[in-house]
Design an enzyme around this catalytic site. Structure first.
Site, PDB file in Angstrom:
ATOM      1  N   ASP A 264       0.848  -1.209   0.000  1.00 33.50           N
ATOM      2  CA  ASP A 264       0.000   0.000   0.000  1.00 33.50           C
ATOM      3  C   ASP A 264       0.877   1.250   0.000  1.00 33.50           C
ATOM      4  O   ASP A 264       2.092   1.166   0.183  1.00 33.50           O
ATOM      5  CB  ASP A 264      -0.882   0.009   1.247  1.00 33.50           C
ATOM      6  CG  ASP A 264      -0.048  -0.105   2.520  1.00 33.50           C
ATOM      7  OD1 ASP A 264       0.176  -1.242   2.970  1.00 33.50           O
ATOM      8  OD2 ASP A 264       0.432   0.933   3.029  1.00 33.50           O
ATOM      9  N   ASP A 266       0.522   3.617   2.303  1.00 34.53           N
ATOM     10  CA  ASP A 266       0.345   4.160   3.647  1.00 34.53           C
ATOM     11  C   ASP A 266      -0.695   5.291   3.632  1.00 34.53           C
ATOM     12  O   ASP A 266      -1.794   5.068   3.093  1.00 34.53           O
ATOM     13  CB  ASP A 266       1.703   4.609   4.214  1.00 34.53           C
ATOM     14  CG  ASP A 266       1.670   4.716   5.737  1.00 34.53           C
ATOM     15  OD1 ASP A 266       1.054   3.844   6.360  1.00 34.53           O
ATOM     16  OD2 ASP A 266       2.236   5.663   6.286  1.00 34.53           O
TER      17      ASP A 266
HETATM   18  N1  LIG Z   1       1.188   1.191   5.799  1.00 34.43           N
HETATM   19  C1  LIG Z   1       1.749   0.337   6.646  1.00 34.43           C
HETATM   20  N2  LIG Z   1       2.200   0.748   7.852  1.00 34.43           N
HETATM   21  C2  LIG Z   1       2.779  -0.139   8.696  1.00 34.43           C
HETATM   22  N3  LIG Z   1       2.931  -1.436   8.441  1.00 34.43           N
HETATM   23  C3  LIG Z   1       2.490  -1.880   7.255  1.00 34.43           C
HETATM   24  N4  LIG Z   1       2.489  -3.091   6.712  1.00 34.43           N
HETATM   25  C4  LIG Z   1       1.922  -3.016   5.503  1.00 34.43           C
HETATM   26  N5  LIG Z   1       1.519  -1.756   5.239  1.00 34.43           N
HETATM   27  C5  LIG Z   1       1.879  -1.020   6.310  1.00 34.43           C
END
Ligand SMILES: Nc1ncnc2[nH]cnc12
Ligand SMILES: CSC[C@H]1O[C@H](OP(=O)(O)O)[C@H](O)[C@@H]1O
Length: 347
Positions: A264, A266
């Site tokens: 992703d 974030d």
């Molecule tokens: N955005 C994110 N923040 C922290 N850990 C993750 N693991 C996968 N995506 C994440």
């Protein structure tokens, strides 16, 4: 790299040779392990490996491991090099019971060290803090920014009666990262390992000296403001689990490389919804499949080539003796017992 003579590797199905069934897998193992592999979110087993033993969650002086440890063997047809053994451990437990703040990291790494692992490859689902690191890409970070909140036990040497300070300037094994990067690049010419299942496009493996993983506490994801701050600090990807895993591996003199798998963006992209688990399931599945393929290739190639860092400790061997500040005469029996669990040759 110390490339021993090339040889073919046979991936033997143990059961076809012994007539054993899965229910009869031994729960003990006497040999030594060449490589430890830690699976994270979305990677709970290695499909390529047929187990030859399943060690029940192992009891260590620092608690019990988060999962059983599955031992698998590559039998090679070159007796001068011997077989190659792998130990697989699931970071969050086989049913994902342990949240990142409560993973028994010390027990997990201690168990791998106790089994005589020579190096550890660790997989982790991460958010991307850079546009060019797309979901489903993989990353070999070389640096870490610690944003955990002091709630995790992050050392074997932080007790009254046992004080030690290890170097952590370069937290990962750049030699192992290069080994992994080279094999992925080589495969890209013929049969790419990292592939987007939906589009058939090749996913990028990012690797350079400064790629930085931010480790946050969780379990909630970051706010948009935090996510932007991590970008300003120089973070490239973010997860909740590289620490203390990497620190403990260093305290055990184990060459350690995390393979990050982007799921992703974030929360830093103003025009996008911030990350939720629901929206990243497809990426997690794709990454899990690619992680299995990559792990298979890593094991095959390590078995064939015996890279130097596996045999020479990647410059870490012996470092612990110099790092312990407490005088041996002042150590209690209990402390020495614990040290012996990790370093039977030193104390
Ligand atoms: N955005 C994110 N923040 C922290 N850990 C993750 N693991 C996968 N995506 C994440
Ligand atoms: C995708 S949910 C967040 C969760 O995923 C990562 O786990 P792991 O590193 O074990 O793959 C991240 O660190 C969080 O714990």
């Amino acid at each position: 790299m110390n490339e021993k003579k090339s040889r073919s590797v046979e991936i033997l199905d143990h059961y076809t040779h012994t007539g054993m069934t899965h229910t009869e897998i031994p729960s003990t193992f006497d040999g030594t392990i060449d490589l430890g592999i830690i699976g994270g979110t979305g990677l709970y087993q290695l499909d390529c490996l047929k187990p030859i033993a399943k060690l029940h969650p192992i009891i260590t002086p620092w608690g019990v491991t988060s999962s059983p440890i599955t031992i698998a063997r590559f039998i090679t047809n070159d007796s001068s090099l011997g077989d190659f053994h792998v130990a697989f451990l699931s970071r969050h437990g086989v049913n994902h019971e342990y949240p990142p703040s409560k993973v028994p990291f010390r027990a997990n790494i201690a168990a791998l060290k106790h089994l005589n692992c020579k190096a550890v490859v660790s997989f982790s689902a991460v958010g991307s803090l850079r546009e060019e690191i797309k979901p489903r890409d993989f990353i070999l970070p070389q640096q870490i920014i610690d944003r955990t909140k002091g709630v995790r036990d992050s050392s074997y040497f932080n007790d009254i009666g046992l004080v030690g300070h290890v170097g952590f300037g370069d937290p990962f094994s750049s030699n192992m990262a290069k080994f992994i990067y080279d094999l992925v690049e080589q495969a890209n010419e013929q049969d790419p390992i990292l592939v987007n299942q939906d589009t058939n496009e090749v996913c990028t493996l990012h690797f350079d000296r400064d790629l930085t993983v931010v480790c946050m506490e969780g379990p909630q994801f970051s706010t948009r403001a935090e996510s932007k701050m991590y970008r300003m600090l120089g973070g490239d990807v973010i997860n909740m689990s590289v620490l203390p895993e990497a620190k403990l591996a260093r305290e055990c003199e184990l060459p350690y490389q995390m393979i990050c798998m982007s799921t992703d963006y974030d929360a830093w992209m103003d025009h996008e919804e911030p990350v939720t688990v629901e929206t990243v399931i497809g990426n997690l599945n794709n990454n899990g499949r690619n992680a299995n393929r990559l792990a298979t290739k890593i094991i095959e190639k390590m078995a064939i080539m015996t890279p130097k860092f596996l045999n020479n400790g990647d410059g870490l061997t012996g470092s612990i003796k110099m790092s312990i500040s407490t005088k041996p005469d002042a150590m209690s029996e209990d402390t020495i017992e614990k040290l012996r669990f990790l370093y039977p040759d030193y104390w």
